[in-house]
Design a protein around this motif. Structure first.
Motif, PDB file in Angstrom:
ATOM      1  N   HIS A 321       0.883  -1.245   0.077  1.00  0.00           N
ATOM      2  CA  HIS A 321      -0.080  -0.015  -0.122  1.00  0.00           C
ATOM      3  C   HIS A 321       0.689   1.164   0.138  1.00  0.00           C
ATOM      4  O   HIS A 321       2.179   1.194   0.475  1.00  0.00           O
ATOM      5  CB  HIS A 321      -0.938  -0.087   1.092  1.00  0.00           C
ATOM      6  CG  HIS A 321      -2.035  -1.033   1.167  1.00  0.00           C
ATOM      7  ND1 HIS A 321      -3.134  -0.787   0.660  1.00  0.00           N
ATOM      8  CD2 HIS A 321      -1.934  -2.336   1.462  1.00  0.00           C
ATOM      9  CE1 HIS A 321      -3.952  -1.857   0.864  1.00  0.00           C
ATOM     10  NE2 HIS A 321      -3.473  -2.752   1.226  1.00  0.00           N
ATOM     11  N   GLY A 322       0.331   2.202  -0.703  1.00  0.00           N
ATOM     12  CA  GLY A 322       1.065   3.619  -0.523  1.00  0.00           C
ATOM     13  C   GLY A 322       0.461   4.402  -1.668  1.00  0.00           C
ATOM     14  O   GLY A 322      -0.297   4.194  -2.486  1.00  0.00           O
ATOM     15  N   PRO A 323       0.973   5.864  -1.647  1.00  0.00           N
ATOM     16  CA  PRO A 323       0.649   6.749  -2.898  1.00  0.00           C
ATOM     17  C   PRO A 323       0.860   6.497  -4.033  1.00  0.00           C
ATOM     18  O   PRO A 323       0.358   7.187  -5.005  1.00  0.00           O
ATOM     19  CB  PRO A 323       1.201   7.878  -2.219  1.00  0.00           C
ATOM     20  CG  PRO A 323       2.441   7.672  -1.334  1.00  0.00           C
ATOM     21  CD  PRO A 323       1.888   6.400  -0.528  1.00  0.00           C
ATOM     22  N   THR A 331      -3.971   5.653   0.251  1.00  0.00           N
ATOM     23  CA  THR A 331      -3.301   4.312   1.216  1.00  0.00           C
ATOM     24  C   THR A 331      -3.819   3.016   0.175  1.00  0.00           C
ATOM     25  O   THR A 331      -3.769   2.026   0.962  1.00  0.00           O
ATOM     26  CB  THR A 331      -3.965   4.301   2.313  1.00  0.00           C
ATOM     27  OG1 THR A 331      -5.227   4.252   2.605  1.00  0.00           O
ATOM     28  CG2 THR A 331      -3.222   5.387   3.268  1.00  0.00           C
ATOM     29  N   SER A 333      -3.646   0.138  -3.186  1.00  0.00           N
ATOM     30  CA  SER A 333      -3.008  -0.846  -3.721  1.00  0.00           C
ATOM     31  C   SER A 333      -3.705  -1.402  -4.809  1.00  0.00           C
ATOM     32  O   SER A 333      -4.652  -1.014  -5.058  1.00  0.00           O
ATOM     33  CB  SER A 333      -2.616  -2.192  -2.750  1.00  0.00           C
ATOM     34  OG  SER A 333      -1.449  -2.759  -2.962  1.00  0.00           O
ATOM     35  N   ASP A 342      -7.919   0.416   0.875  1.00  0.00           N
ATOM     36  CA  ASP A 342      -6.723   0.677   1.827  1.00  0.00           C
ATOM     37  C   ASP A 342      -6.524  -0.413   2.604  1.00  0.00           C
ATOM     38  O   ASP A 342      -7.086  -1.690   2.416  1.00  0.00           O
ATOM     39  CB  ASP A 342      -7.300   1.677   2.947  1.00  0.00           C
ATOM     40  CG  ASP A 342      -9.005   1.273   3.407  1.00  0.00           C
ATOM     41  OD1 ASP A 342      -8.831   0.272   4.364  1.00  0.00           O
ATOM     42  OD2 ASP A 342      -9.966   1.879   3.165  1.00  0.00           O
ATOM     43  N   ALA A 343      -5.430  -0.602   3.571  1.00  0.00           N
ATOM     44  CA  ALA A 343      -5.127  -1.612   4.005  1.00  0.00           C
ATOM     45  C   ALA A 343      -5.950  -2.126   5.100  1.00  0.00           C
ATOM     46  O   ALA A 343      -5.850  -3.337   5.903  1.00  0.00           O
ATOM     47  CB  ALA A 343      -3.643  -1.596   4.689  1.00  0.00           C
ATOM     48  N   GLU A 344      -6.998  -1.347   5.695  1.00  0.00           N
ATOM     49  CA  GLU A 344      -7.680  -1.476   6.968  1.00  0.00           C
ATOM     50  C   GLU A 344      -8.886  -2.438   6.607  1.00  0.00           C
ATOM     51  O   GLU A 344      -9.116  -3.499   6.889  1.00  0.00           O
ATOM     52  CB  GLU A 344      -8.035  -0.453   7.615  1.00  0.00           C
ATOM     53  CG  GLU A 344      -6.979   0.225   8.463  1.00  0.00           C
ATOM     54  CD  GLU A 344      -6.068   0.868   7.547  1.00  0.00           C
ATOM     55  OE1 GLU A 344      -6.395   1.750   6.496  1.00  0.00           O
ATOM     56  OE2 GLU A 344      -4.735   0.798   7.783  1.00  0.00           O
TER      57      GLU A 344
END
Length: 398
Positions: A321-323, A331, A333, A342-344
């Motif tokens: 994950h990231g910009p 956030t 991917s 997002d990762a959550e």
């Protein structure tokens, strides 16, 4: 006229006999013509049927709520109603499933429950889902080199890349996704796929590809080592599709029909646009109804529903994950041709230019489909506003 919202007067595009406003061959996918064209692809381009089969339709239970007046944050602007957001963002169809039941369903701009709508790059997720089914049966191996299935690509930039690199758009092949440049590789896809003629006024010495395989064979350069970095490039999906066809001896439209569309209880047959060699455009040529896109999303939400390996769905929800991935969800991917919000939440998304979206959220047991015809290829404000609207709907239904 740049375009028109659903609340604006409807221009007479393709109305009357003979029609007075006919989409130009070069610009049928641009505003305002796309507002008609995305619902009428079979009248514009050659297509191949994705047969729904003879099995029963998966009936969708209904637990409908009137969410028109639900207040949603409209991107950077003030709150407005959900109905206002759908009008502002050029929506053709919008559907919310919660726990498998239809909560909210709206059609605009002449669209009906039987209308097939162009998916653009949501087609990538459909194609990759069939890849996952085949991989689960050992018919194709994502860890294998691309050239195991397509040895001709030893002479191209895919030499040394694995199919997993291609699934995650992490091969190093040089390919420009610059939509407005006719000479870019994605501009050449328009010609190779049969979507557009060679643009008038272009260099007569430029060699335009006559079909998609010819374009792929001409991509011989790399920008980076395979596996090093995510770079979004539509052609990766077409390489996957050719590998799937080579591994099975079947064309893509047949594979999607037999492995997926006949198993989700689709209400209508779908279709792909095809090029001059009969190849179905895996990266963006898939067309289906609003409800059938929702059935596909529900299959993923059901962790594959016994059709797609649950392990494949789980792997698809697991990314770096990231910009790097998207400014609309910084956030996020990308994995196996799906976006991860997002990762959550690890919500999955199928996304396409001009505002196509399937959003799949396990925390709220919810699938949202939005089919649109933006005036522009991408619009960050609309994308952000749509995600905020989806979150507001989830909170309201919790």
């Amino acid at each position: 006229m740049t375009s028109y919202r659903n609340s604006d007067p409807l221009p007479p595009i393709m109305q009357g006999s003979p029609p007075q406003m006919v989409p130009p061959r070069l610009d049928w996918d641009r505003a305002p013509w796309n507002r008609w064209a995305f619902q009428h692809i079979r009248e514009l381009l050659p297509t191949a049927e994705v047969w729904r089969g003879e099995g029963p339709v998966r009936e969708l239970a209904r637990n409908e709520l009137d969410l028109d007046d639900l207040l949603v944050a409209d991107g950077p602007g003030p709150e407005q109603t959900l109905a206002g957001h759908l009008d502002e963002s050029y929506t053709d169809g919008f559907l919310v499933l919660r726990k498998g039941a239809v909560v909210y369903e709206r059609y605009f701009n002449g669209m009906t429950p039987r209308t097939l709508h162009l998916s653009q790059s949501m087609a990538k997720s459909v194609t990759a889902t069939v890849f996952g089914i085949l991989a689960g049966r050992g018919i194709i191996d994502p860890a294998s080199p691309v050239t195991r299935y397509l040895p001709e690509l030893e002479r191209t930039g895919w030499r040394g890349a694995t199919l997993q690199h291609v699934l995650d758009m992490r091969s190093g092949v040089r390919f420009s996704e610059e939509y407005t440049n006719p000479y870019s590789e994605i501009g050449q896809v328009d010609v190779a796929a049969g979507w557009k003629p060679v643009p008038p006024g272009t260099d007569p010495a430029f060699k335009w590809p006559t079909h998609m395989w010819e374009l792929i064979l001409g991509l011989t350069e790399t920008d980076r080592p395979h596996g090093e970095e995510f770079v979004y490039r539509s052609i990766e999906t077409d390489v996957l599709a050719f590998a799937m066809e080579r591994a099975t001896g079947k064309r893509l439209a047949q594979l999607v029909s037999e492995e997926l569309w006949q198993k989700i209880g689709a209400e209508e047959s779908a279709c792909f646009t095809v090029d001059s060699a009969g190849y179905a455009l895996a990266d963006g040529g898939f067309n289906a109804t609003l409800r059938d896109y929702a059935r596909f999303g529900q299959l993923i939400l059901d962790n594959g529903g016994g059709v797609v390996p649950a392990s494949w769905v789980e792997a698809t929800r697991t990314g770096i994950h990231g910009p790097l991935y998207s400014e609309s969800f910084p956030t996020g991917s990308y994995k196996n041709q799906f976006w991860i919000e997002d990762a959550e939440s690890r919500s999955l998304m199928c996304r396409g230019v001009f505002g196509q979206l399937i959003h799949i959220n396990w925390d709220h047991e919810m699938v949202v489909v939005k089919l649109s015809t933006y005036p522009d290829f991408t619009n960050r404000d609309y994308s952000v506003a749509t995600l905020k609207a989806i979150h507001a709907i989830a909170d309201a239904l919790a």
